[in-house]
Write an enzyme that holds these catalytic residues in place. Structure first.
Site, PDB file in Angstrom:
ATOM      1  CD  GLU A 117      -3.146  -0.939   2.106  1.00 18.52           C
ATOM      2  OE1 GLU A 117      -3.103   0.008   2.906  1.00 18.52           O
ATOM      3  OE2 GLU A 117      -4.050  -1.790   2.115  1.00 18.52           O
ATOM      4  CG  HIS A 231      -9.660   6.104   0.742  1.00 19.05           C
ATOM      5  ND1 HIS A 231      -9.588   5.761  -0.592  1.00 19.05           N
ATOM      6  CD2 HIS A 231      -9.022   5.124   1.416  1.00 19.05           C
ATOM      7  CE1 HIS A 231      -8.939   4.613  -0.707  1.00 19.05           C
ATOM      8  NE2 HIS A 231      -8.582   4.203   0.494  1.00 19.05           N
ATOM      9  NE  ARG A 277      -5.053   5.666   2.428  1.00 18.51           N
ATOM     10  CZ  ARG A 277      -5.628   4.890   3.331  1.00 18.51           C
ATOM     11  NH1 ARG A 277      -6.118   5.430   4.434  1.00 18.51           N
ATOM     12  NH2 ARG A 277      -5.737   3.585   3.145  1.00 18.51           N
ATOM     13  CG  HIS A 334     -10.669   6.618   4.672  1.00 15.38           C
ATOM     14  ND1 HIS A 334     -11.587   5.598   4.513  1.00 15.38           N
ATOM     15  CD2 HIS A 334      -9.469   6.020   4.926  1.00 15.38           C
ATOM     16  CE1 HIS A 334     -10.977   4.432   4.660  1.00 15.38           C
ATOM     17  NE2 HIS A 334      -9.703   4.661   4.932  1.00 15.38           N
ATOM     18  NE  ARG A 369      -5.711   5.869   8.661  1.00 15.83           N
ATOM     19  CZ  ARG A 369      -5.980   4.863   7.832  1.00 15.83           C
ATOM     20  NH1 ARG A 369      -5.309   3.730   7.922  1.00 15.83           N
ATOM     21  NH2 ARG A 369      -6.913   4.989   6.912  1.00 15.83           N
TER      22      ARG A 369
END
Length: 530
Positions: A117, A231, A277, A334, A369
């Protein structure tokens, strides 16, 4: 509804997600534990969490690498001691759950299948059921806690009970509008996120920042509220969010393209679709502002329907075949990096009140995050809170002079109006003028709320009160942080103003202040990682 006022619980857990369930799992069976859920137990962000859980369990991985990845994404805003706890104790926590019987996906060779990821330097993401990791962990923890707690579903906690400076219980509201009190020696807020404050979100229908509002009105300290992660890829049709498209899809090679087929991340970040992100979300939103819709092209992923069965079925349910068609996506709220300020043991600024999971701010995420660290945080700090609760001596409190509830009406903005304003002015891109406009609308309503005891509000007002309070606090924090950092992006600011490094905005009913968080430097990192 039962009359709870005659019962005294050892622990009351507000929330039914992974953090609360893990806490109950680690508490002794001798304790009388109550779990309050806002809806049915299967409704939570945890259940619908597609992404996996990050842990340095692979042979070529190490917690130090996980540490470095986490603080790099956090934009010089993480508490590095807490990050070290996350990656070291997190690895052991996941390993222990595996030994207890929790199953994760394996590759054809029978070894753990580690996914990739964004912003991870290693393939370290464990999944369960392909893209149903949250449900897999929840199902496992449910079997471990079924006989350990009493479940109280479809109750909204509207206020925390404070007696002589300590938290001693909660006031709940049922679907008929009846209010009741529940008392406990230890009260744990595990209410999850804030996605429903926005028009577009990956969150469950109950994630409206209740924990933040409860803590604020009780007088607790809250931090980092301005940091809301959007997100990048939520399936969106006709302006409506239809479910998350996990980052793991991009980790397997899916590309973001506009309606002309041009890759939108080219020239923006060297990691392309696997950039942090906040960068990917802003790039997608910028394309929409240019009147160019954005799609996720996953057609070259071999075995997409087997790797991502939940996403595949959701796309089919909305008449999109991801094996042959591009998936229309747009960012949505998100994850909330901020929340109720806690120490490393889950304790808040109010004695005997704890916060764990997304509603807490432990400092491990900083301003942004790292993907798949959220479930890990829930496990680690739930275990730590369990240790603290067991170590505390009983502190008796007396209940007297209970007044009957009132039903005051307060005229507040509608949820639809709040969501629209939050999306427009406190969304992916912000500026002073917009935030001030938002606060001009929200502040009078907050002042009206503050003129009453929360539990004395009438049902229509209570349905809006938590929503409004959390929105106001996020907007206030966003206005106070005049720089851009991580997920907090202001058009009218200098990106990463060094004068702000390590500065945390803290909010309570007593006002706002700036606190110092541990800043990152090589010497300190070396000392922590030894």
């Amino acid at each position: 509804m039962d009359d709870y006022s005659v019962k005294l619980f050892d622990v009351i857990i507000v929330g039914g997600g992974i953090a609360g369930k893990m806490l109950a799992h680690r508490l002794p069976a001798s304790m009388k534990i109550a779990c309050i859920t806002k809806a049915e137990p299967n409704v939570s962000n945890s259940v619908i969490a597609q992404g996996g859980i990050a842990a340095a369990l692979a042979n070529d991985d190490h917690p130090e690498a996980h540490f470095e990845d986490t603080i790099a994404v956090a934009n010089d805003h993480a508490d590095i001691e807490r990050v070290n706890l996350l990656v070291t104790e997190g690895k052991q926590s996941v390993q222990t759950l595996i030994e207890e019987g929790l199953l994760f996906d394996r590759n054809p060779s029978g070894n753990w299948s580690f996914g990739q990821e964004a912003a991870h330097s290693k393939r370290r993401i464990l999944h369960s059921g392909g893209d149903a990791t949250g449900k897999g962990i929840m199902d496992f923890l449910q079997t471990k806690t079924n006989n350990k707690l009493s479940l109280h579903a479809n109750l909204v906690v509207i206020e925390l009970i404070i007696i002589k400076g300590r938290c001693a219980g909660v006031i709940v509201l049922d679907h008929l509008g009846k209010k009741s009190r529940m008392y406990g020696k230890h009260i744990v807020i595990a209410t999850g996120g804030i996605g429903q404050l926005y028009e577009h979100t990956s969150n469950s229908e109950i994630s409206s920042g209740d924990g933040i509002s409860l803590a604020y009105h009780a007088g607790a300290l809250l931090t980092d509220l301005e940091f809301v992660q959007f997100h990048p890829t939520i399936l969106q049709l006709n302006g409506k969010s239809k479910g998350l498209i996990s980052e793991a899809v991009r980790g397997e090679g899916a590309q973001l393209v506009d309606e002309d087929g041009k890759r939108i991340m080219e020239g923006i970040h060297p990691s392309l679709e696997l950039a942090p992100r906040d960068i990917v979300a802003r790039a997608i939103e910028a394309s929409y502002q240019r009147q160019k819709k954005v799609f996720l092209n996953a057609q070259d992923i071999t075995g997409f329907n087997k790797k991502f069965p939940t996403i595949y079925q959701n796309c089919l349910d909305h008449s999109i075949n991801p094996l042959t068609e591009n998936i229309p996506v747009r960012p949505g709220a998100h994850f909330h990096m901020g929340g109720i300020q806690t120490n490393e043991w889950g304790e808040t600024s109010i004695p005997f009140l704890y916060a764990i999971g997304e509603t807490a701010c432990t400092g491990v995420h900083g301003a942004n995050r790292l993907a798949s660290n959220s479930l890990l945080e829930s496990l680690v700090f739930a275990e730590r809170a369990a240790q603290t609760i067991q170590s505390k001596k009983d502190d008796d409190f007396s209940i007297s002079g209970i007044k009957p509830f009132q039903n005051h009406m307060v005229n507040l903005p509608s949820i639809v109006e709040i969501k629209k304003m939050m999306t427009t002015y406190a969304g992916i891109i912000r500026d002073q003028a917009g935030l001030e406009r938002l606060l001009e609308r929200l502040t009078p309503a907050i002042q009206q709320l503050s003129a009453h005891v929360f539990s004395d509000l009438a049902l229509p007002t209570l349905k809006l009160a938590h929503h409004l309070t959390s929105s106001f606090l996020i907007a206030k924090s966003a206005l106070l942080r005049t720089e851009s950092r991580g997920a907090h992006y202001r058009l009218d600011a200098v990106h990463h103003d060094t004068n702000w490094t390590g500065k945390v905005i803290a909010i309570s009913k007593n006002g706002c202040c700036q606190l110092n968080r541990h800043t990152i430097n090589d010497q300190k990192k070396e000392a922590i990682l030894k």
